[in-house]
Write an enzyme that holds these catalytic residues in place. Structure first.
Site, PDB file in Angstrom:
ATOM      1  N   GLU A   1     -10.103  34.029 -21.707  1.00 57.11           N
ATOM      2  CA  GLU A   1      -9.143  33.354 -20.817  1.00 57.11           C
ATOM      3  C   GLU A   1      -8.168  32.523 -21.642  1.00 57.11           C
ATOM      4  O   GLU A   1      -8.586  31.697 -22.468  1.00 57.11           O
ATOM      5  CB  GLU A   1      -9.853  32.446 -19.798  1.00 57.11           C
ATOM      6  CG  GLU A   1      -8.831  31.799 -18.842  1.00 57.11           C
ATOM      7  CD  GLU A   1      -9.454  31.052 -17.664  1.00 57.11           C
ATOM      8  OE1 GLU A   1      -8.950  31.170 -16.547  1.00 57.11           O
ATOM      9  OE2 GLU A   1     -10.462  30.346 -17.883  1.00 57.11           O
TER      10      GLU A   1
ATOM     11  N   HIS B   1       2.321  30.348 -18.730  1.00 57.09           N
ATOM     12  CA  HIS B   1       2.999  30.974 -17.584  1.00 57.09           C
ATOM     13  C   HIS B   1       4.486  31.199 -17.736  1.00 57.09           C
ATOM     14  O   HIS B   1       5.172  31.471 -16.744  1.00 57.09           O
ATOM     15  CB  HIS B   1       2.760  30.177 -16.286  1.00 57.09           C
ATOM     16  CG  HIS B   1       1.332  29.961 -15.966  1.00 57.09           C
ATOM     17  ND1 HIS B   1       0.411  30.983 -15.921  1.00 57.09           N
ATOM     18  CD2 HIS B   1       0.640  28.821 -15.670  1.00 57.09           C
ATOM     19  CE1 HIS B   1      -0.772  30.488 -15.608  1.00 57.09           C
ATOM     20  NE2 HIS B   1      -0.673  29.185 -15.464  1.00 57.09           N
TER      21      HIS B   1
ATOM     22  N   GLY C   1      -5.743  29.510 -21.582  1.00 61.22           N
ATOM     23  CA  GLY C   1      -5.607  28.303 -20.774  1.00 61.22           C
ATOM     24  C   GLY C   1      -6.968  27.707 -20.499  1.00 61.22           C
ATOM     25  O   GLY C   1      -7.697  28.153 -19.608  1.00 61.22           O
TER      26      GLY C   1
ATOM     27  N   ASP D   1      -6.473  27.944 -26.166  1.00 61.54           N
ATOM     28  CA  ASP D   1      -5.486  26.969 -25.684  1.00 61.54           C
ATOM     29  C   ASP D   1      -4.681  26.461 -26.873  1.00 61.54           C
ATOM     30  O   ASP D   1      -5.195  26.336 -27.984  1.00 61.54           O
ATOM     31  CB  ASP D   1      -6.178  25.803 -24.975  1.00 61.54           C
ATOM     32  CG  ASP D   1      -5.268  25.124 -23.976  1.00 61.54           C
ATOM     33  OD1 ASP D   1      -5.524  25.243 -22.749  1.00 61.54           O
ATOM     34  OD2 ASP D   1      -4.281  24.475 -24.406  1.00 61.54           O
TER      35      ASP D   1
HETATM   36  C1  LIG Z   1      -3.283  25.916 -15.865  1.00 62.18           C
HETATM   37  S1  LIG Z   1      -4.001  25.226 -17.300  1.00 62.18           S
HETATM   38  C2  LIG Z   1      -5.478  26.173 -17.491  1.00 62.18           C
HETATM   39  C3  LIG Z   1      -6.436  25.927 -16.378  1.00 62.18           C
HETATM   40  C4  LIG Z   1      -7.798  26.514 -16.569  1.00 62.18           C
HETATM   41  N1  LIG Z   1      -7.790  27.931 -16.864  1.00 62.18           N
HETATM   42  C5  LIG Z   1      -8.579  26.287 -15.282  1.00 62.18           C
HETATM   43  O1  LIG Z   1      -8.645  27.225 -14.458  1.00 62.18           O
HETATM   44  O2  LIG Z   1      -9.092  25.200 -15.095  1.00 62.18           O
HETATM   45  C6  LIG Z   1      -2.933  25.853 -18.533  1.00 62.18           C
HETATM   46  C7  LIG Z   1      -3.354  25.610 -19.983  1.00 62.18           C
HETATM   47  O3  LIG Z   1      -2.569  26.492 -20.790  1.00 62.18           O
HETATM   48  C8  LIG Z   1      -2.338  25.861 -22.020  1.00 62.18           C
HETATM   49  N2  LIG Z   1      -1.177  26.471 -22.679  1.00 62.18           N
HETATM   50  C9  LIG Z   1       0.141  26.230 -22.472  1.00 62.18           C
HETATM   51  N3  LIG Z   1       0.881  26.979 -23.296  1.00 62.18           N
HETATM   52  C10 LIG Z   1       0.035  27.734 -24.031  1.00 62.18           C
HETATM   53  C11 LIG Z   1       0.221  28.694 -25.074  1.00 62.18           C
HETATM   54  N4  LIG Z   1       1.434  29.029 -25.506  1.00 62.18           N
HETATM   55  N5  LIG Z   1      -0.889  29.273 -25.610  1.00 62.18           N
HETATM   56  C12 LIG Z   1      -2.122  28.933 -25.182  1.00 62.18           C
HETATM   57  N6  LIG Z   1      -2.352  28.009 -24.206  1.00 62.18           N
HETATM   58  C13 LIG Z   1      -1.283  27.421 -23.639  1.00 62.18           C
HETATM   59  C14 LIG Z   1      -2.144  24.388 -21.659  1.00 62.18           C
HETATM   60  O4  LIG Z   1      -2.415  23.555 -22.776  1.00 62.18           O
HETATM   61  C15 LIG Z   1      -3.121  24.207 -20.500  1.00 62.18           C
HETATM   62  O5  LIG Z   1      -4.349  23.663 -20.946  1.00 62.18           O
END
Ligand SMILES: C[S@@+](CC[C@H](N)C(=O)[O-])C[C@H]1O[C@@H](n2cnc3c(N)ncnc32)[C@H](O)[C@@H]1O
Length: 255
Positions: A69, A142, A71, A95
């Site tokens: 996953e 996203h 994020g 992440d």
């Molecule tokens: C919506 S949250 C994830 C929620 C988690 N999957 C949950 O269901 O509880 C989005 C995460 O994506 C991470 N994120 C943002 N840009 C990213 C990137 N380019 N690569 C990896 N992770 C990223 C952020 O740091 C954040 O922690």
């Protein structure tokens, strides 16, 4: 004759807070009140996603599957996947935020890797060190660039009957997430993938081939690797699910 209502007619949506059913959804609904976690880890999902998860992920429960996953945030979803799929499943979270490394080994089967989902070097490292994955869920940043590059960079390595889920594709309609140029969004990208699934039917002259028994067909019918390995592309409200399965040349006959 009753009139057919026009499909584009504006109608109100139901104001219902329960939007899925099943065990995973119940786990989500009860998550905040649970006392059995050593330290509570929040998770963040849309309610209507859970019916989609059940539909596509139930077959992996109790198997030695590998889930990736993008994020991690507070680590809650990694715990949820572990509980749902079982302790034999391997759960890898990625992440960009280095603070999420604290959730590495949150449960014995959970690994957290810090990295940028839009980096091919990061994706290659994940595949080499922890893959191949049966389930990939993109719940990262996203943006269009992130969603498209993550899909393009990892899909070929997903196992033969695996699934790739891209979440929050409503961002395809939000200008601040459109960082890949005008009109380039994950939704548009997936539509092009659907076109690829059907290129073998063009030109129409090939239909004769599809009525011919396999042994009598001359040469090979070429398509893209994507089309040859994809069973379905399913669009849901804010999610796209790609299901893999090897395809054969199409065959049609009267019986
Ligand atoms: C919506 S949250 C994830 C929620 C988690 N999957 C949950 O269901 O509880 C989005 C995460 O994506 C991470 N994120 C943002 N840009 C990213 C990137 N380019 N690569 C990896 N992770 C990223 C952020 O740091 C954040 O922690």
């Amino acid at each position: 004759m009753p009139q057919k209502p026009p499909l584009a007619e504006p109608v109100p949506l139901a104001k219902s807070e329960r939007q899925s059913s099943g065990e995973l959804y119940e786990t989500f609904l009860n998550w905040s009140g649970r006392q059995d976690h050593q330290s509570h880890r929040r998770l963040h999902k849309w309610h209507h996603y859970f019916d989609v998860y059940e539909r596509h992920l139930a077959r992996f429960r109790g198997t030695e599957c590998r889930l990736l996953e993008f994020g991690v945030m507070d680590g809650g979803s990694l715990m949820m996947w572990s509980e749902y799929l079982g302790p034999q499943a391997r759960i890898v979270g990625v992440d960009i935020d280095h603070r999420t490394k604290q959730f590495d080994k949150l449960l014995p089967n959970i690994t957290v890797v810090v990295g940028d989902q839009s980096s091919q070097r990061v994706l290659d490292g994940l595949i080499a060190d922890h893959g191949p994955f049966d389930i990939v869920i993109d719940d990262g940043g996203h943006t269009a660039r992130q969603q498209i590059s993550t899909f393009n960079g990892i899909y070929a390595s997903v196992t033969e009957r695996g699934v790739f889920i891209c979440e929050d594709t409503h961002t395809s309609y939000w200008p601040e997430y459109q960082d890949a140029g005008p009109g380039t969004t994950m939704i548009e990208h997936a539509k092009k993938m659907i076109d690829q699934m059907h290129t073998v039917y063009c030109p129409e002259a090939q239909v004769a081939r599809f009525r011919t028994p396999m042994a009598a067909r001359p040469g090979d019918l070429l398509t893209t690797r994507f089309a040859a390995t994809t069973f379905s592309v399913q669009f849901y409200d804010s999610m796209i699910v790609f299901e893999k399965r090897p395809r054969a040349e199409p065959f049609t006959e009267f019986r």
